[in-house]
Write a protein that holds these residues in place. Sequence first.
Motif, PDB file in Angstrom:
ATOM      1  N   ASN A   6       0.810  -1.228   0.000  1.00 12.71           N
ATOM      2  CA  ASN A   6       0.000   0.000   0.000  1.00 12.71           C
ATOM      3  C   ASN A   6       0.842   1.276   0.000  1.00 12.71           C
ATOM      4  N   LYS A   7       2.111   1.158  -0.381  1.00 11.10           N
ATOM      5  CA  LYS A   7       2.972   2.336  -0.488  1.00 11.10           C
ATOM      6  C   LYS A   7       3.336   2.562  -1.947  1.00 11.10           C
ATOM      7  N   LYS A   8       3.568   3.827  -2.273  1.00 10.53           N
ATOM      8  CA  LYS A   8       3.978   4.193  -3.624  1.00 10.53           C
ATOM      9  C   LYS A   8       5.374   4.810  -3.556  1.00 10.53           C
ATOM     10  N   ALA A   9       6.257   4.342  -4.420  1.00 13.38           N
ATOM     11  CA  ALA A   9       7.647   4.786  -4.414  1.00 13.38           C
ATOM     12  C   ALA A   9       8.039   5.341  -5.771  1.00 13.38           C
ATOM     13  N   VAL A  10       8.859   6.379  -5.748  1.00 15.68           N
ATOM     14  CA  VAL A  10       9.461   6.949  -6.952  1.00 15.68           C
ATOM     15  C   VAL A  10      10.956   6.660  -6.898  1.00 15.68           C
ATOM     16  N   VAL A  11      11.473   6.040  -7.949  1.00 17.48           N
ATOM     17  CA  VAL A  11      12.889   5.698  -8.019  1.00 17.48           C
ATOM     18  C   VAL A  11      13.473   6.330  -9.277  1.00 17.48           C
ATOM     19  N   THR A  12      14.350   7.318  -9.108  1.00 19.21           N
ATOM     20  CA  THR A  12      14.999   7.911 -10.276  1.00 19.21           C
ATOM     21  C   THR A  12      16.179   7.039 -10.683  1.00 19.21           C
ATOM     22  N   ALA A  31       5.271  -2.543  -3.018  1.00 18.49           N
ATOM     23  CA  ALA A  31       5.071  -1.138  -3.385  1.00 18.49           C
ATOM     24  C   ALA A  31       4.641  -0.997  -4.840  1.00 18.49           C
ATOM     25  N   GLU A  32       3.910   0.061  -5.113  1.00 17.91           N
ATOM     26  CA  GLU A  32       3.688   0.505  -6.489  1.00 17.91           C
ATOM     27  C   GLU A  32       4.873   1.398  -6.838  1.00 17.91           C
ATOM     28  N   VAL A  33       5.632   1.010  -7.845  1.00 16.18           N
ATOM     29  CA  VAL A  33       6.899   1.679  -8.138  1.00 16.18           C
ATOM     30  C   VAL A  33       6.788   2.501  -9.415  1.00 16.18           C
ATOM     31  N   HIS A  34       7.255   3.741  -9.331  1.00 16.85           N
ATOM     32  CA  HIS A  34       7.307   4.625 -10.493  1.00 16.85           C
ATOM     33  C   HIS A  34       8.768   4.869 -10.838  1.00 16.85           C
ATOM     34  N   ILE A  35       9.155   4.385 -12.003  1.00 20.25           N
ATOM     35  CA  ILE A  35      10.531   4.483 -12.475  1.00 20.25           C
ATOM     36  C   ILE A  35      10.678   5.771 -13.263  1.00 20.25           C
TER      37      ILE A  35
END
Length: 254
Positions: A6-12, A31-35
């Motif tokens: 239930n967490k959302k992460a942004v990974v640059t 996590a829901e991951v945004h690349i």
Amino acid sequence: MFSLNNKKAVVTGGGSGIGAAVAEIYARQGAEVHIVELNADNAQNTLNNITAFGGKAFSHTCNVANQAEVVATFNAIGSFTILVNCAGISHIGRADNTPEADFDRVYNVNVKGVYNCLFAGIPVLKAAGGGSIINLASIASWVGLSDRFAYSMAKGAVATMTLSVAKDYIADNIRCNSISPARVHTPFVDGFLKNNYPGQETEMFEKLSKTQPIGRMAKPDEIAALALYLASDEASFITGSDYPIDGGFIKLNS
């Protein structure tokens, strides 16, 4: 332990190397991951790896050195509570032989790029009630490395930005920490050896590996495991810290 459900992460920089490993382990932990990645093909590779095991991820093509692009990308992502600043480039050179253009390029990606993501990301974390920021620094933040003038400058800045953010936003429930790896076996290392030591790749790989007292380079997954801990609720008492993960390089090289 270390669930990111239930967490959302942004990974640059999530398209390769450490960033890709972080994106994958976060997705495995729920996590829901945004690349966020400049190279769309690399981002797609990470995305494919994550969806192959049933993880949830999205990719966003973005140049972190461009603040307008970063702001637009973060606005499109929406609310999140984990930000990992992995995007970065390396450079070889000393103060007297580093061209200005190279220095500016390293600064724009490794320093301004982190700043841009902090600038765009901190308001999101504040609105969400807090979160965790993890910056990739380097052992170059701790010790002098030969022929790494611009790179060391940039990673030193990352370490001090981490401290500043940790202090400024502690009341907002935002934690900010950094990780300082020694040499990590990433595609950059393979490319560096191929370009600079053709025909001697194996020999030079062993030489570079042995600069760590433990006798080898780190694996991206080992760095990612630490990034997982720092993003998790189990690390809720940790902020303003830097974590060398260096095979003994800082303390045992003498």
